[in-house]
Design a protein around this motif. Sequence first.
Motif, PDB file in Angstrom:
ATOM      1  N   LYS A 138       1.935   0.677 -13.806  1.00 24.64           N
ATOM      2  CA  LYS A 138       1.838  -1.004 -13.172  1.00 24.64           C
ATOM      3  C   LYS A 138       2.615  -1.833 -14.182  1.00 24.64           C
ATOM      4  CE  LYS A 138      -0.867  -1.855 -10.448  1.00 24.64           C
ATOM      5  NZ  LYS A 138      -0.713  -2.090  -9.045  1.00 24.64           N
ATOM      6  N   GLY A 139       3.203  -1.711 -15.241  1.00 24.62           N
ATOM      7  CA  GLY A 139       3.887  -2.436 -16.078  1.00 24.62           C
ATOM      8  C   GLY A 139       3.257  -3.120 -17.078  1.00 24.62           C
ATOM      9  N   ILE A 140       1.787  -2.538 -17.226  1.00 21.83           N
ATOM     10  CA  ILE A 140       0.991  -3.347 -18.473  1.00 21.83           C
ATOM     11  C   ILE A 140       1.406  -2.804 -19.576  1.00 21.83           C
ATOM     12  CG2 ILE A 140      -1.499  -3.748 -18.974  1.00 21.83           C
ATOM     13  CD1 ILE A 140      -0.533  -4.936 -16.264  1.00 21.83           C
ATOM     14  N   ILE A 169      -6.479  -4.304 -24.671  1.00 21.93           N
ATOM     15  CA  ILE A 169      -6.058  -3.942 -23.484  1.00 21.93           C
ATOM     16  C   ILE A 169      -7.004  -4.593 -22.261  1.00 21.93           C
ATOM     17  CG2 ILE A 169      -4.629  -2.453 -21.777  1.00 21.93           C
ATOM     18  CD1 ILE A 169      -3.977  -0.669 -23.954  1.00 21.93           C
ATOM     19  N   PRO A 170      -6.974  -6.097 -22.040  1.00 23.84           N
ATOM     20  CA  PRO A 170      -8.020  -6.450 -21.183  1.00 23.84           C
ATOM     21  C   PRO A 170      -7.925  -5.679 -19.663  1.00 23.84           C
ATOM     22  CG  PRO A 170      -6.876  -8.247 -22.274  1.00 23.84           C
ATOM     23  CD  PRO A 170      -6.147  -6.839 -22.558  1.00 23.84           C
ATOM     24  N   GLU A 171      -7.001  -5.276 -19.247  1.00 24.61           N
ATOM     25  CA  GLU A 171      -6.906  -4.492 -17.975  1.00 24.61           C
ATOM     26  C   GLU A 171      -7.736  -3.449 -17.767  1.00 24.61           C
ATOM     27  OE1 GLU A 171      -3.107  -7.090 -18.822  1.00 24.61           O
ATOM     28  OE2 GLU A 171      -4.274  -5.548 -19.814  1.00 24.61           O
ATOM     29  N   THR A 172      -8.069  -2.899 -19.002  1.00 28.24           N
ATOM     30  CA  THR A 172      -8.845  -1.610 -18.878  1.00 28.24           C
ATOM     31  C   THR A 172     -10.570  -2.025 -18.342  1.00 28.24           C
ATOM     32  OG1 THR A 172      -9.638  -1.841 -21.087  1.00 28.24           O
ATOM     33  CG2 THR A 172      -7.964  -0.165 -20.672  1.00 28.24           C
ATOM     34  N   ASP A 173     -10.808  -3.092 -18.391  1.00 28.00           N
ATOM     35  CA  ASP A 173     -12.001  -3.793 -17.801  1.00 28.00           C
ATOM     36  C   ASP A 173     -13.467  -3.437 -18.523  1.00 28.00           C
ATOM     37  OD1 ASP A 173     -10.661  -5.274 -15.806  1.00 28.00           O
ATOM     38  OD2 ASP A 173     -10.811  -3.711 -14.230  1.00 28.00           O
ATOM     39  N   GLU A 224      -3.246   1.708  -7.828  1.00 27.19           N
ATOM     40  CA  GLU A 224      -2.031   1.561  -6.866  1.00 27.19           C
ATOM     41  C   GLU A 224      -2.271   0.646  -5.690  1.00 27.19           C
ATOM     42  OE1 GLU A 224       1.225   1.832  -7.577  1.00 27.19           O
ATOM     43  OE2 GLU A 224       0.855   2.795  -9.410  1.00 27.19           O
ATOM     44  N   ASN A 225      -3.336   1.098  -5.209  1.00 30.90           N
ATOM     45  CA  ASN A 225      -3.683   0.407  -3.684  1.00 30.90           C
ATOM     46  C   ASN A 225      -4.551  -0.493  -3.611  1.00 30.90           C
ATOM     47  OD1 ASN A 225      -1.712   1.962  -2.655  1.00 30.90           O
ATOM     48  ND2 ASN A 225      -2.775   3.256  -1.131  1.00 30.90           N
ATOM     49  N   GLU A 226      -5.526  -0.744  -4.640  1.00 30.93           N
ATOM     50  CA  GLU A 226      -6.720  -1.609  -4.902  1.00 30.93           C
ATOM     51  C   GLU A 226      -6.628  -2.769  -5.595  1.00 30.93           C
ATOM     52  OE1 GLU A 226      -8.903  -1.207  -2.192  1.00 30.93           O
ATOM     53  OE2 GLU A 226      -8.015   0.810  -1.750  1.00 30.93           O
ATOM     54  N   VAL A 227      -5.893  -2.643  -6.871  1.00 29.45           N
ATOM     55  CA  VAL A 227      -5.816  -3.539  -7.735  1.00 29.45           C
ATOM     56  C   VAL A 227      -4.524  -4.382  -7.924  1.00 29.45           C
ATOM     57  CG1 VAL A 227      -6.212  -3.798 -10.327  1.00 29.45           C
ATOM     58  CG2 VAL A 227      -7.221  -1.872  -9.082  1.00 29.45           C
ATOM     59  N   ASP A 228      -4.589  -5.550  -8.058  1.00 26.16           N
ATOM     60  CA  ASP A 228      -3.435  -6.493  -8.056  1.00 26.16           C
ATOM     61  C   ASP A 228      -3.639  -7.333  -9.307  1.00 26.16           C
ATOM     62  OD1 ASP A 228      -1.298  -8.264  -7.732  1.00 26.16           O
ATOM     63  OD2 ASP A 228      -1.628  -8.706  -5.978  1.00 26.16           O
ATOM     64  N   PHE A 229      -3.086  -7.049 -10.522  1.00 20.50           N
ATOM     65  CA  PHE A 229      -3.367  -7.633 -11.529  1.00 20.50           C
ATOM     66  C   PHE A 229      -2.796  -9.068 -11.560  1.00 20.50           C
ATOM     67  CE2 PHE A 229      -3.275  -3.321 -12.958  1.00 20.50           C
ATOM     68  CZ  PHE A 229      -4.759  -3.337 -13.759  1.00 20.50           C
ATOM     69  N   MET A 231       0.834  -1.181   0.147  1.00 19.80           N
ATOM     70  CA  MET A 231      -0.251  -0.046   0.028  1.00 19.80           C
ATOM     71  C   MET A 231       1.074   1.229   0.019  1.00 19.80           C
ATOM     72  SD  MET A 231      -3.236  -0.825   0.140  1.00 19.80           S
ATOM     73  CE  MET A 231      -4.151   0.237   1.143  1.00 19.80           C
ATOM     74  N   LYS A 232       0.485   2.359  -1.022  1.00 19.05           N
ATOM     75  CA  LYS A 232       1.257   3.692  -0.927  1.00 19.05           C
ATOM     76  C   LYS A 232       0.779   4.480   0.009  1.00 19.05           C
ATOM     77  CE  LYS A 232       3.824   2.507  -5.434  1.00 19.05           C
ATOM     78  NZ  LYS A 232       3.349   1.359  -5.462  1.00 19.05           N
TER      79      LYS A 232
END
Length: 275
Positions: free
Chosen positions: A76-78, A103-107, A45-50, A1-2
Amino acid sequence: MKDAKQLEKLANQNRKHIVEMVYRAGVGHVGGALSVIDILTAIYENEVDFREKERTRVVLSKGHAVPAIYAELSEKGIIDPAWFPTFRQINSRLQGHPFTRDIPETDGTTGLLGQGFSMALGMALMKKQTGDTHRVYAIAGDGEMQEGQIWEALMAAAHYKLDNLVYIVDYNKLSSGHPTNEILNLEPLKEKLSSFGYHVIEIDGHNMEQILGALSEAKETKGKPTFIVANTVKGKGVSFMENVPKWHSSGLSDEEYEVAMKDLTKKEEELAHAV
């Protein structure tokens, strides 16, 4: 957590990325990306863990502000920052709105305003039904709040008591060309949302301590969804863009780009020396 200080520095770096992308493309929705980036930085940064198979989801319903997501996903390195110069170009993975195929990480593939809240509603319902305890966040623009589908989703989420769902409005008070509430008045917004059955939190959407506090409060709220009214400034961080309707969507000249980067570099130095 930042912590808040770390997130402020990252958000400022993301603002540089946003300006860079729009400058290179010659066009882009820079103002709304700059107004929402503090909130997005904190959430990602604090809530999403890919790395997790099942994870927290983030739907940017105001999809035109996608440079903000691209900036943060690079942190995040995506996304490779080397892609930034291709923003909005044919065959680029960085299109002008989120596109989950590339980019699937955009949800959520968003852009037709009003739909993102419904997407998030479905995600939150499914998580409840499958026992997935991760949360869903959805962010709309204030002009987007004038869409009827938004209010249908608001009613449904409250009806199903989706306490794993957090709706957020990027309340920068400007639509594409005029003050939002002169086009169609949203006020009294907090009272309307409360009457729909929401736990409503109002914050300064550029104050990282308040953002973190609101996200924490939402987690503690049970039996109803949360709505965060984030008061923001369109074009935040760039002196000549703040509260100027032109910067809803516009390219930057060479001179404007230089001024914008100087503004953000100055802020970067201030944050580096802050106690």
